[in-house]
Design an enzyme around this catalytic site. Structure first.
Site, PDB file in Angstrom:
ATOM      1  N   GLU A  92       0.292  -1.221  -6.855  1.00 19.41           N
ATOM      2  CA  GLU A  92      -0.426   0.030  -7.714  1.00 19.41           C
ATOM      3  C   GLU A  92       0.320   1.302  -7.351  1.00 19.41           C
ATOM      4  O   GLU A  92       0.179   2.109  -8.124  1.00 19.41           O
ATOM      5  CB  GLU A  92      -1.709   0.256  -7.146  1.00 19.41           C
ATOM      6  CG  GLU A  92      -1.969   0.626  -5.663  1.00 19.41           C
ATOM      7  CD  GLU A  92      -3.190   0.593  -5.037  1.00 19.41           C
ATOM      8  OE1 GLU A  92      -4.390   0.436  -5.550  1.00 19.41           O
ATOM      9  OE2 GLU A  92      -3.453   1.431  -3.758  1.00 19.41           O
ATOM     10  N   GLY A 126      -6.885   0.541  -3.560  1.00 24.07           N
ATOM     11  CA  GLY A 126      -6.786  -0.737  -4.068  1.00 24.07           C
ATOM     12  C   GLY A 126      -6.716  -1.889  -3.274  1.00 24.07           C
ATOM     13  O   GLY A 126      -6.495  -3.117  -3.765  1.00 24.07           O
ATOM     14  N   GLY A 167       0.949  -1.261   0.112  1.00 24.61           N
ATOM     15  CA  GLY A 167      -0.007   0.032  -0.090  1.00 24.61           C
ATOM     16  C   GLY A 167       0.880   1.357   0.023  1.00 24.61           C
ATOM     17  O   GLY A 167       2.049   1.306  -0.231  1.00 24.61           O
ATOM     18  N   VAL A 168       0.184   2.329   0.200  1.00 22.96           N
ATOM     19  CA  VAL A 168       1.003   3.819   0.054  1.00 22.96           C
ATOM     20  C   VAL A 168       0.984   4.105   1.543  1.00 22.96           C
ATOM     21  O   VAL A 168       0.251   3.898   2.463  1.00 22.96           O
ATOM     22  CB  VAL A 168      -0.052   4.809  -0.895  1.00 22.96           C
ATOM     23  CG1 VAL A 168       0.482   5.888  -1.004  1.00 22.96           C
ATOM     24  CG2 VAL A 168      -0.534   4.140  -2.027  1.00 22.96           C
ATOM     25  N   GLY A 169       2.151   4.995   1.598  1.00 22.03           N
ATOM     26  CA  GLY A 169       2.296   5.564   2.912  1.00 22.03           C
ATOM     27  C   GLY A 169       3.718   5.254   3.562  1.00 22.03           C
ATOM     28  O   GLY A 169       4.352   4.462   3.115  1.00 22.03           O
ATOM     29  N   SER A 170       4.060   5.987   4.553  1.00 22.66           N
ATOM     30  CA  SER A 170       5.174   5.837   5.465  1.00 22.66           C
ATOM     31  C   SER A 170       5.380   4.358   6.107  1.00 22.66           C
ATOM     32  O   SER A 170       6.502   3.698   5.695  1.00 22.66           O
ATOM     33  CB  SER A 170       5.274   6.865   6.407  1.00 22.66           C
ATOM     34  OG  SER A 170       5.387   7.980   6.100  1.00 22.66           O
ATOM     35  N   VAL A 171       4.242   3.756   6.565  1.00 25.56           N
ATOM     36  CA  VAL A 171       4.362   2.220   7.074  1.00 25.56           C
ATOM     37  C   VAL A 171       4.648   1.407   5.844  1.00 25.56           C
ATOM     38  O   VAL A 171       5.616   0.516   5.795  1.00 25.56           O
ATOM     39  CB  VAL A 171       3.306   2.045   7.995  1.00 25.56           C
ATOM     40  CG1 VAL A 171       3.182   0.520   8.406  1.00 25.56           C
ATOM     41  CG2 VAL A 171       3.136   2.706   9.260  1.00 25.56           C
ATOM     42  N   ASN A 228      -9.034   8.844   3.932  1.00 28.25           N
ATOM     43  CA  ASN A 228      -8.791   8.813   2.394  1.00 28.25           C
ATOM     44  C   ASN A 228      -9.808   7.885   1.762  1.00 28.25           C
ATOM     45  O   ASN A 228     -10.457   8.347   0.812  1.00 28.25           O
ATOM     46  CB  ASN A 228      -7.420   8.399   2.230  1.00 28.25           C
ATOM     47  CG  ASN A 228      -6.364   8.926   3.095  1.00 28.25           C
ATOM     48  OD1 ASN A 228      -6.570  10.198   3.369  1.00 28.25           O
ATOM     49  ND2 ASN A 228      -5.497   8.485   3.898  1.00 28.25           N
TER      50      ASN A 228
END
Lengths: 498, 498
Positions: free
Chosen positions: B288, B382, B263-267, B378
């Site tokens: 993605e 996906g 997925g997206v983001g810092s973690v 948000n």
């Protein structure tokens, strides 16, 4: 029997149900044929239950295709044999064990089970027990009225017990299409582009050496009666067919629709039955079960091909199938549930999924499984496999249950099986809500207006309006009230405010 | 500019952003490029916002690939231009509009949006606005740092506005692979069997006649900084990599794993980053978004090919990409999100999905979207496309938030985006719970023991034990207490009992 056991070397494997049942030991994992009360083993489980009822301790993990008949789930649950159960059930005694916490039940997407088995997520399968109409010269297995998970159980089990069921006509041979995908990273596209594509073998690959025992039986599938088509079902079917007609009119569906998937049970049977009287023709079905109304559609010349993993008719339907097997064999393909319920194929074909909800909330979330959030009814079955990948996903339910004391439209469902992201259309006898392209609040207004029973409409609107002034306005809820309708039913026997 | 606009006939279409923005009228539906703050149009939306800020009334339905940068979502939301928005956002001003109820937001699976558009479920698309690095001789469009939904918007829109962005290097040409599936009933298998299969064209088919205006701009992608890799992320990554090592050891995963989705983001960036130091190599990604850690993995020779729909690095990452574009172009494929997020392909490849949860409940249900059940953060993005079809589905979260006042493990999630049926593994900094083959109560004990913060472990166990004596024992709940932790947080600012 020569026609039933064609491999000569296997004659010595024929034994009594008791002898075969003795192979099953305490702690084993057993995978059986059966999907709905259709094509499941009967003699061996009855003998196993008998053994336990006479005092022996045997507890097993039981894997099937989906629900099975009383001779398997019922007899074994009553005897306390089933320690763990997956992926689906509908039988009273096993359900009671589950809700008393005596049997650990894993309620799974039916397309996930074969993968879990093949990837080793469920450990070793000790025995597969598979009902068959015959064993071929090469020791392969010709299944009966369902395919379910038999191919993967036969592939992955250490040994296989075959129940040759002489009540199942040999003429079922040729109706099955068995295809097994390879495991990633070597998996290739499943080569189905139309519901009538045949891509596999008419038997389950096995080989004589893997067969540990063969039992001959003639116990018939313990099929369930279908409820009569009542006024509620008829209205739901009517709303849905009118909606399909509109979709065709504006060019969003072809004139012969797209492959239909329909859930199990009386309402689902009625919904599909409504198509017999409709103007739609040249239909295809890509579904997991074939019930009586499918025979009506085939006989009316409306359905060109029905692909499925199981035939689960009523008692009269079973007679009709057996009497006309050569006719229906040309119009029906039975596939493994790994293929009938495959997301890849469902999305490619653009399936129209129609499944039954237990309750729906104002935002379009669906509970398919849990009574008042905690008690398991049956399970999610294949509804998720189809819903998530359908071109058009539909859920149907009566607007009320228990004589009006339960509203099937609630502020928040007490268990979530299908989320707001996956549900496009909700239909009750009151009407139809088309949720495509609608935000949560827009969905709520449509569902309350079109689908809720008039008795509960004002209560739902009141909840929504007050929730709109509580916290965030995207999905308005009053958290300490969201599940209060269920709590009220538990405490007072009705969701109505007295 | 000859290299950027290669079709000679299109020279006359070049105009100012203001002129192009004038084409957008009140009530229109506009589909734009962009997936994460990457490859979205910037000049035309800024000009449109400007026009509205000067007094003109324009409200539109805005469709994108996923989130986009401030020049699009921010500027238009501040100007009050966005009446309806889908399928995903992450920008402060549009989020505030959504949670105030001023903008209707449809939070969709990202693989659903292109189908909704193509099937006509969202009505007519008036304009597509697409950022490009160039237009080919035949009038086709070479996208920039993301593909997203641009192909379907270009295909289905009445007219197309192209933003040629000269800050995006021409060397991006060749990184894209554009394939468009046919609609059912004519859809064929998507011919991807490995993450590195290229199956389409390096441009989005368009043609010169469909292009209404071309705007030249050099505004750079407004990328977001990535948080530093903190202790929590490092521990989560460590638990996950140890789990993968165990899975390889017992033979349930190949030595080079299976295609990774993150997925997206810092973690998420940190989790993937942890693989750089691991023993795993010859990895593939089918995901993605590509963040900075993917460049590290590519540079370390660990990742052979990363398939995605977007490159969304930090500011430094963007410089690194531009400086080494010839290198990365050989290791990255950018596909339409209809393909990058396709359930068919995800299941075939056996993707390992790793996504971030906002909260997880004791039974394994996941909330990815809603703060305290009502406020949109948000969107689901996906995560559902991959989770449901993954060979192995993983959710990660810190065990607490807001300095410990929120437990991210709760009795019942306040919003359900991923149900118990779909979540196989949960990881927090405390540990990892492997939920495969576990019943609800077994799952609850694992999640409480392995994943909950010690501060909340006893409270969760207390809830579970009391719930086991309340109603049904399959999924034990106390309905009027299930959401009380969230309510307590709203009222007192902490989930702790004071």
């Amino acid at each position: 029997m020569d026609n039933r056991i064609r491999n000569k070397g296997l004659a010595g494997k024929v034994c009594s149900a008791e002898e075969a049942a003795n192979l099953i030991k305490d702690g084993m994992t057993v995978g059986t044929s059966g999907f709905t009360p259709s094509g499941y083993p009967k003699a061996v489980p009855l003998a196993l239950a008998d053994r336990v009822n006479r005092g022996e301790k045997v507890q097993i993990t039981l894997l099937t295709g989906a629900s099975v008949g009383d001779e398997l789930d019922g007899a074994l649950a009553k005897a306390g044999v089933i320690k763990k159960r997956l992926p689906y059930q509908t039988e009273k005694h096993i359900r009671d064990c589950i809700n008393r916490g005596e049997c650990q039940y894993i309620d799974m997407h039916l397309s996930h089970t074969p993968q879990y088995v093949r990837y080793g997520f469920l450990g070793k399968i000790d025995y597969a027990i598979v009902e068959a109409v015959a064993i071929t010269e090469d020791g392969h297995i010709i299944p009966s009225t369902s395919v379910g998970n038999s191919p993967v159980f036969v592939e992955m089990a250490e040994r296989v017990i075959v129940e040759i069921n002489t009540s199942q006509p040999l003429d079922l041979e040729g109706i099955h299409d068995i295809y097994t995908p390879k495991n990633p990273p070597n998996r290739e596209p499943i080569p189905i582009s139309r519901p009538d594509d045949r891509i596999g073998t008419p038997y389950i690959p096995c080989g004589p050496e893997k067969i540990a025992a063969i039992v001959i039986t003639d116990i018939r599938d313990n099929v369930r009666p279908l409820g009569p088509i009542d006024d509620v079902s008829r209205k739901i079917s009517g709303h849905l067919i009118a909606f399909f007609e509109d979709e065709v009119k504006v060019g969003r569906l072809p004139r012969n629709l797209l492959p239909l998937q329909s859930g199990v049970g009386s309402v689902a049977n009625a919904v599909l039955g409504g198509l017999v009287e409709s103007r739609f023709e040249n239909l295809y079905c890509y579904t997991e079960v074939i019930q009586d109304s499918m025979f009506d559609l085939i006989d009316a010349g409306k359905v060109l091909m029905a692909s499925s993993t199981s035939i689960t008719p009523s008692e009269e339907g079973l007679v009709r199938l057996y009497d006309n097997i050569e006719h229906y064999r040309k119009k029906i393909i039975l596939r493994p549930q790994e293929i009938s319920n495959n997301p890849e194929v469902a999305r490619r074909l653009g399936v129209i999924s129609m499944n039954t909800a237990m309750e729906v909330d104002i935002y379009g979330n669906v509970n398919s499984t849990h009574v008042m959030g905690t008690r398991m009814m049956n399970g999610i079955g294949g509804s998720g496999d189809f819903t998530r990948n359908a071109l058009l996903s539909v859920f149907t339910t009566a607007s009320t249950a228990k004589g009006g004391d339960i509203s099937c439209i609630v502020p928040m469902v007490s268990h979530h099986d299908h989320t707001e992201h996956d549900v496009m259309v909700v239909v009750t006898e009151q009407g139809l809500a088309d949720l495509r392209g609608a935000s949560p609040v827009e969905r709520a207004r449509k569902i309350i207006q079109n689908c809720a029973h008039p008795q509960y409409r004002d209560m739902l609107t009141d909840y929504l309006e007050r929730a709109l002034h509580a916290q965030g306005k995207h999905t308005p809820h009053i958290l300490n009230e969201a599940l209060s309708w269920h709590q009220r039913f538990i405490e007072t026997g009705t969701m109505k405010i007295k």
